[in-house]
Design an enzyme around this catalytic site. Structure first.
Site, PDB file in Angstrom:
ATOM      1  N   GLY A   1       1.874   2.170  10.784  1.00  0.00           N
ATOM      2  CA  GLY A   1       2.827   3.281  10.685  1.00  0.00           C
ATOM      3  C   GLY A   1       3.479   3.639  12.006  1.00  0.00           C
TER       4      GLY A   1
ATOM      5  CG  HIS B   1      -5.990   1.945   5.093  1.00  0.00           C
ATOM      6  ND1 HIS B   1      -5.597   2.852   6.037  1.00  0.00           N
ATOM      7  CD2 HIS B   1      -4.927   1.123   4.893  1.00  0.00           C
ATOM      8  CE1 HIS B   1      -4.339   2.598   6.392  1.00  0.00           C
ATOM      9  NE2 HIS B   1      -3.912   1.547   5.712  1.00  0.00           N
TER      10      HIS B   1
ATOM     11  CD  GLU C   1      -3.906  -2.542   7.226  1.00  0.00           C
ATOM     12  OE1 GLU C   1      -2.784  -2.794   6.781  1.00  0.00           O
ATOM     13  OE2 GLU C   1      -4.498  -1.473   7.008  1.00  0.00           O
TER      14      GLU C   1
ATOM     15  CG  ASN D   1      -1.717   1.252   1.387  1.00  0.00           C
ATOM     16  OD1 ASN D   1      -1.846   2.028   0.437  1.00  0.00           O
ATOM     17  ND2 ASN D   1      -2.275   1.481   2.570  1.00  0.00           N
ATOM     18  CD1 TRP D   2       3.571   1.125  -3.029  1.00  0.00           C
ATOM     19  CD2 TRP D   2       3.606   2.482  -4.825  1.00  0.00           C
ATOM     20  NE1 TRP D   2       4.350   0.527  -3.991  1.00  0.00           N
ATOM     21  CE2 TRP D   2       4.380   1.333  -5.111  1.00  0.00           C
ATOM     22  CE3 TRP D   2       3.482   3.465  -5.803  1.00  0.00           C
ATOM     23  CZ2 TRP D   2       5.036   1.155  -6.336  1.00  0.00           C
ATOM     24  CZ3 TRP D   2       4.121   3.279  -7.025  1.00  0.00           C
ATOM     25  CH2 TRP D   2       4.900   2.139  -7.286  1.00  0.00           C
ATOM     26  CE  LYS D   3       0.329   3.583   4.961  1.00  0.00           C
ATOM     27  NZ  LYS D   3      -0.082   3.752   6.327  1.00  0.00           N
TER      28      LYS D   3
ATOM     29  CB  SER E   1       4.655  -1.841  12.224  1.00  0.00           C
ATOM     30  OG  SER E   1       4.242  -0.502  12.402  1.00  0.00           O
TER      31      SER E   1
ATOM     32  CD  GLU F   1      -3.210   5.560   6.646  1.00  0.00           C
ATOM     33  OE1 GLU F   1      -3.215   5.644   5.408  1.00  0.00           O
ATOM     34  OE2 GLU F   1      -2.246   5.101   7.298  1.00  0.00           O
TER      35      GLU F   1
END
Ligand code: PEP
Length: 244
Positions: free
Chosen positions: A167, A89, A161, A9-11, A205, A91
């Site tokens: 992160g 996700h 997650e 996941n490159w975000k 992580s 976020e």
């Protein structure tokens, strides 16, 4: 045994030149499916990517087409060769107000458009400390089953997650991850979902030094990798850990 999937996941990271350099350093890894979930504008660039890497996106509209300025439909992602799309996700849930029902509708739009949704679930630290982790996760999943049905869910990928691990550099231990993954699979079976082939990824992580231990757990079917997916050597090492 389920073939593992590692999805990067490159975000909201990358750029044409940086992506080119990253792609040039990636090599196919046997025994594992690997996907790159990139920001929408780079789907075109990723039409040329090393063999052995599938394409994914990080979000999809719940709508199929029409007057929805700024949205990107599942059909558009499929047009660019996407196989996967991340939905729910943490976020997006925390920063963009996506609730369980929205996530479920997005997962449904993805499946209807021929994509495989990677449905993210997970608890915050407060929820874990209050002993509510499983209640939160099953609430998130129940909303998805309600819209997708059992059959739709069995064609999806799930990603556990824990929000506190994303992160943060603080991964769940392999035992913590396995406990939740096993509980998710048991819950799916209880709901009547054919869970034998459902891949449950762990995300939060994951790094080269903890990947092997996490992927050795019987119910951890791969990983959703954020930061480490931007470092070719680290991502390759994680993929190799899943391929053994
Ligand atoms: C993620 O964003 O899905 C994720 C797992 O991030 P990280 O690997 O950086 O914790």
């Amino acid at each position: 045994m389920i073939k593992k999937l590692v999805a990067g996941n490159w975000k909201m990271n990358g750029g044409l030149a940086a992506n080119e350099a990253l792609l040039a350093a990636l090599r196919p890894v046997s025994g594992v499916d690997v996907a790159l979930c990139v920001p929408h504008p780079y789907l075109a660039q990723l039409q040329r990517r090393p063999p052995g890497f599938e394409l994914g996106a990080q979000d999809v509209s719940e709508f199929a087409a029409g007057a929805y300025t700024g949205e990107v439909s599942a059909a558009m992602l499929a047009d660019f060769g996407c196989r996967y799309v991340i939905v729910g996700h943490s976020e997006r849930r925390a920063l963009f107000g996506e609730d369980d029902a929205t996530v479920a509708r997005k997962a449904c739009a993805a499946l209807s458009g021929g994509l495989v949704p990677i449905v993210c679930v997970g608890e915050t630290l407060d929820e874990r400390e209050a002993g509510e982790a499983l209640a939160v996760i099953t609430r998130q999943l129940a909303a998805v089953v309600e819209v997708l049905g059992k059959e739709g869910l069995s064609r999806s990928v799930l990603a556990y997650e824990p929000v506190w691990a994303i992160g943060s550099g603080r991964s769940a231990t392999a035992e913590q991850a396995e406990e939740v993954h096993a509980a998710i699979r048991a819950w799916l079976v209880e709901q009547g979902v054919d869970a034998t082939g459902v891949r449950i990824l762990y995300g939060g992580s994951v790094k080269p030094d903890n990947a092997m231990e996490l992927f050795a757990m019987p119910n951890v079917d791969g990983g959703l990798i954020g930061g480490a997916s931007l470092v070719a050597g680290d991502f390759m090492a994680i993929c190799r850990a899943a391929g053994v």
